[in-house]
Motif scaffolding. Structure first.
Motif, PDB file in Angstrom:
ATOM      1  N   PRO A   1     -81.803  75.132  63.654  1.00  0.00           N
ATOM      2  CA  PRO A   1     -82.154  76.522  63.974  1.00  0.00           C
ATOM      3  C   PRO A   1     -82.642  77.334  62.781  1.00  0.00           C
TER       4      PRO A   1
ATOM      5  N   TRP B   1     -87.190  69.812  66.462  1.00  0.00           N
ATOM      6  CA  TRP B   1     -86.679  70.216  65.150  1.00  0.00           C
ATOM      7  C   TRP B   1     -86.178  71.652  65.182  1.00  0.00           C
ATOM      8  N   LYS B   2     -86.883  72.526  65.899  1.00  0.00           N
ATOM      9  CA  LYS B   2     -86.449  73.920  66.001  1.00  0.00           C
ATOM     10  C   LYS B   2     -85.085  74.008  66.686  1.00  0.00           C
ATOM     11  N   ARG B   3     -84.879  73.190  67.707  1.00  0.00           N
ATOM     12  CA  ARG B   3     -83.593  73.179  68.410  1.00  0.00           C
ATOM     13  C   ARG B   3     -82.490  72.577  67.534  1.00  0.00           C
TER      14      ARG B   3
ATOM     15  N   LEU C   1     -92.487  80.294  69.281  1.00  0.00           N
ATOM     16  CA  LEU C   1     -91.515  79.366  68.735  1.00  0.00           C
ATOM     17  C   LEU C   1     -92.040  78.667  67.486  1.00  0.00           C
ATOM     18  N   ILE C   2     -93.291  78.238  67.526  1.00  0.00           N
ATOM     19  CA  ILE C   2     -93.834  77.394  66.461  1.00  0.00           C
ATOM     20  C   ILE C   2     -94.541  78.183  65.369  1.00  0.00           C
TER      21      ILE C   2
ATOM     22  N   ILE D   1     -84.742  76.320  60.558  1.00  0.00           N
ATOM     23  CA  ILE D   1     -86.041  75.822  60.108  1.00  0.00           C
ATOM     24  C   ILE D   1     -87.118  76.899  60.246  1.00  0.00           C
ATOM     25  N   THR D   2     -88.040  76.906  59.295  1.00  0.00           N
ATOM     26  CA  THR D   2     -89.188  77.801  59.338  1.00  0.00           C
ATOM     27  C   THR D   2     -90.451  76.955  59.305  1.00  0.00           C
ATOM     28  N   PHE D   3     -91.356  77.222  60.238  1.00  0.00           N
ATOM     29  CA  PHE D   3     -92.657  76.558  60.240  1.00  0.00           C
ATOM     30  C   PHE D   3     -93.642  77.466  59.525  1.00  0.00           C
TER      31      PHE D   3
ATOM     32  N   CYS E   1     -90.654  71.353  68.476  1.00  0.00           N
ATOM     33  CA  CYS E   1     -89.643  72.032  69.304  1.00  0.00           C
ATOM     34  C   CYS E   1     -88.274  71.386  69.128  1.00  0.00           C
TER      35      CYS E   1
END
Length: 99
Positions: A67, A62-64, A90-91, A69-71, A60
C-alpha cells in the motif's frame, strides 16, 4: 513481449522494456523480493516501452500488496489503456514527459 528489466537503488525500482503477459510471472518473483524490503517503495516506469493488460494487473497487485508503493513517471503514451481500464487514479501518480 520481450523482457522487462529491473534496476534497484535505494528506495527506487526502475522498470524498463516491455511489461506484459510474457513476463509478469518473472517480474513478480524478481520485484517482490525488492519491494518486500522497503517501507515505501517507488516504482519508476519512465523507461517502459510497452505495457498490456497483464502488466496493468501486476501494477494493481503491487498496489494492493504494498500500500505504500508510489508509481512514478508512467509514459504519457500509456494514458489511453489506463483510462479505458478505469485505473487512472490508482496507477498514475506522477506523469513523465516522454511519449
Amino acid at each position: 513481449m520481450s523482457a522487462c528489466d529491473i534496476v534497484h537503488d535505494n528506495n527506487t525500482v526502475r522498470l524498463s522494456g516491455r511489461m506484459g503477459f510474457d513476463n509478469v510471472n518473472a517480474l513478480i518473483r524478481q520485484a517482490d523480493q525488492i519491494l518486500k524490503a522497503q517501507a515505501k517503495p517507488v516504482l519508476d516506469l519512465s523507461q517502459l516501452s510497452a505495457i498490456d493488460s497483464a502488466g496493468l494487473a501486476l501494477l494493481c497487485l503491487w498496489k494492493r500488496n504494498y500500500p505504500g508503493i508510489t508509481f512514478q513517471n508512467m509514459p504519457n503514451k500509456f494514458d489511453a489503456i489506463i483510462k479505458v481500464s478505469g485505473l487512472y487514479g490508482l496507477i498514475c501518480v506522477n506523469q513523465a514527459e516522454t511519449t
